[in-house]
Design an enzyme around this catalytic site. Structure first.
Site, PDB file in Angstrom:
ATOM      1  N   ARG A   8       0.849  -1.185   0.000  1.00  0.00           N
ATOM      2  CA  ARG A   8       0.000   0.000   0.000  1.00  0.00           C
ATOM      3  C   ARG A   8       0.882   1.231   0.000  1.00  0.00           C
ATOM      4  NH1 ARG A   8      -0.713   2.474   5.160  1.00  0.00           N
ATOM      5  NH2 ARG A   8       0.192   1.293   6.899  1.00  0.00           N
ATOM      6  N   GLU A 188       5.224   8.629   0.637  1.00  0.00           N
ATOM      7  CA  GLU A 188       4.801   8.145  -0.674  1.00  0.00           C
ATOM      8  C   GLU A 188       5.968   7.553  -1.457  1.00  0.00           C
ATOM      9  OE1 GLU A 188       0.957  10.719  -2.020  1.00  0.00           O
ATOM     10  OE2 GLU A 188       2.905  11.685  -2.295  1.00  0.00           O
ATOM     11  N   HIS A 189       5.655   6.553  -2.274  1.00  0.00           N
ATOM     12  CA  HIS A 189       6.624   5.894  -3.146  1.00  0.00           C
ATOM     13  C   HIS A 189       7.778   5.263  -2.356  1.00  0.00           C
ATOM     14  CE1 HIS A 189       4.262   8.261  -5.853  1.00  0.00           C
ATOM     15  NE2 HIS A 189       4.858   9.390  -5.529  1.00  0.00           N
ATOM     16  N   ARG A 190       7.513   4.899  -1.111  1.00  0.00           N
ATOM     17  CA  ARG A 190       8.513   4.296  -0.218  1.00  0.00           C
ATOM     18  C   ARG A 190       9.646   5.269   0.148  1.00  0.00           C
ATOM     19  NH1 ARG A 190       4.712   1.500  -0.284  1.00  0.00           N
ATOM     20  NH2 ARG A 190       4.617  -0.776  -0.182  1.00  0.00           N
ATOM     21  N   LEU A 191       9.397   6.553  -0.026  1.00  0.00           N
ATOM     22  CA  LEU A 191      10.385   7.561   0.387  1.00  0.00           C
ATOM     23  C   LEU A 191      10.045   7.991   1.814  1.00  0.00           C
ATOM     24  CD1 LEU A 191      10.651   9.621  -2.929  1.00  0.00           C
ATOM     25  CD2 LEU A 191      12.122   7.775  -2.112  1.00  0.00           C
TER      26      LEU A 191
END
Length: 212
Positions: A8, A188-191
Site C-alpha cells: 500500500r 509516498e513511493h517508499r520515500l
C-alpha cells in the site's frame, strides 16, 4: 499464498527536521498522545527485544507504564526469560508500531531494575485480578495445562478474598535509559522519513536524517 503484491502507499504525511524538538522524549510523548487520541488498539504496546547468553535475540510485546526524561518503564516477573536475559546483558531495544498512523519508533538503551518502592507503588495500583495473576503465573516456566494455571488463580482468589494481595518477591520492573531514538514516518513511493537521535556526552542529542 502469494505475498508479492500485498502493498500500500503511505500518504498520511511527512516528517521534517523543523518538526523535531531537541529532546526526543518530548517528541515521543507527542506521538504517543496522538496515538492515544486516535484510539489505536494498545497504543502503549511495545516490542521488547533482549538477547540470551548465546546471542540469540528474543522479542515479546509488553505495555509501557511510564515515560519521562529518566526513561521508559515496564513491569514483569523477575523470573521471566526477559528478566533473566537482562540480568546477564542489560542492553535492550524497544519498538512501537503505530501502523494506522504510518509511524514507528525504535529505542535502544540500557535496562535498570526499579526500586522496591516503585514496584510496590505500581503493584498496589493494579486491579486485584491482575495482582492475583502475577502470583499465579511463574512466567516463562513450563506448565502441564491451562487448567493448572486457572486452578492456582482460583486458589489465590480464595486465599486473598478479604485482604490485600502482597507484592510477590519475584515481581518487579525495569527502566530503560535510552541512548538512541529513531522516528519513522511513512512516505509516498517508499520515500519514508527517518530521523535518529543519538545521545552525546554533554547530555544533548545529535539528530540525523537516514535514507529510507
Amino acid at each position: 499464498m502469494d505475498l508479492y503484491d500485498i502493498r500500500r502507499e503511505y500518504n498520511q504525511g511527512g516528517l521534517r527536521r523543523k518538526d523535531l524538538p531537541e529532546n526526543p522524549v518530548q517528541f515521543f510523548e507527542h506521538w504517543l498522545k496522538q496515538a492515544i487520541e486516535a484510539k489505536l488498539p494498545d497504543p502503549t504496546a511495545m516490542t521488547v527485544a533482549t538477547v540470551d547468553e548465546n546471542g540469540q535475540p528474543f522479542q515479546r510485546i509488553v505495555l509501557l507504564k511510564h515515560v519521562d526524561n529518566d526513561g521508559f518503564v515496564f513491569y514483569t516477573n523477575l523470573g521471566s526469560r526477559k528478566a533473566k536475559q537482562l540480568a546477564d546483558n542489560s542492553r535492550i531495544s524497544l519498538h512501537f508500531p503505530w501502523h494506522p498512523l504510518e509511524r514507528q519508533v525504535h529505542i535502544m538503551g540500557i535496562a535498570e531494575k526499579l526500586s522496591k518502592l516503585e514496584v510496590m507503588k505500581y503493584f498496589l495500583s493494579r486491579p486485584k485480578e491482575s495482582q492475583l495473576a502475577a502470583w499465579a503465573s511463574r512466567q516463562s516456566e513450563r506448565i502441564t495445562a491451562r487448567s493448572a494455571l486457572e486452578s492456582k488463580y482460583m486458589e489465590l482468589k480464595q486465599q486473598f478474598d478479604k485482604g490485600e494481595v502482597p507484592v510477590p518477591t519475584f515481581w518487579g520492573g525495569f527502566r530503560v535509559k535510552p541512548e538512541s531514538f529513531e522516528f519513522w514516518q511513512g512516505g509516498e513511493h517508499r520515500l519514508h522519513d527517518r530521523f535518529v537521535f543519538q545521545s552525546e556526552l554533554d547530555g544533548k542529542w545529535d539528530i540525523e536524517r537516514l535514507a529510507p
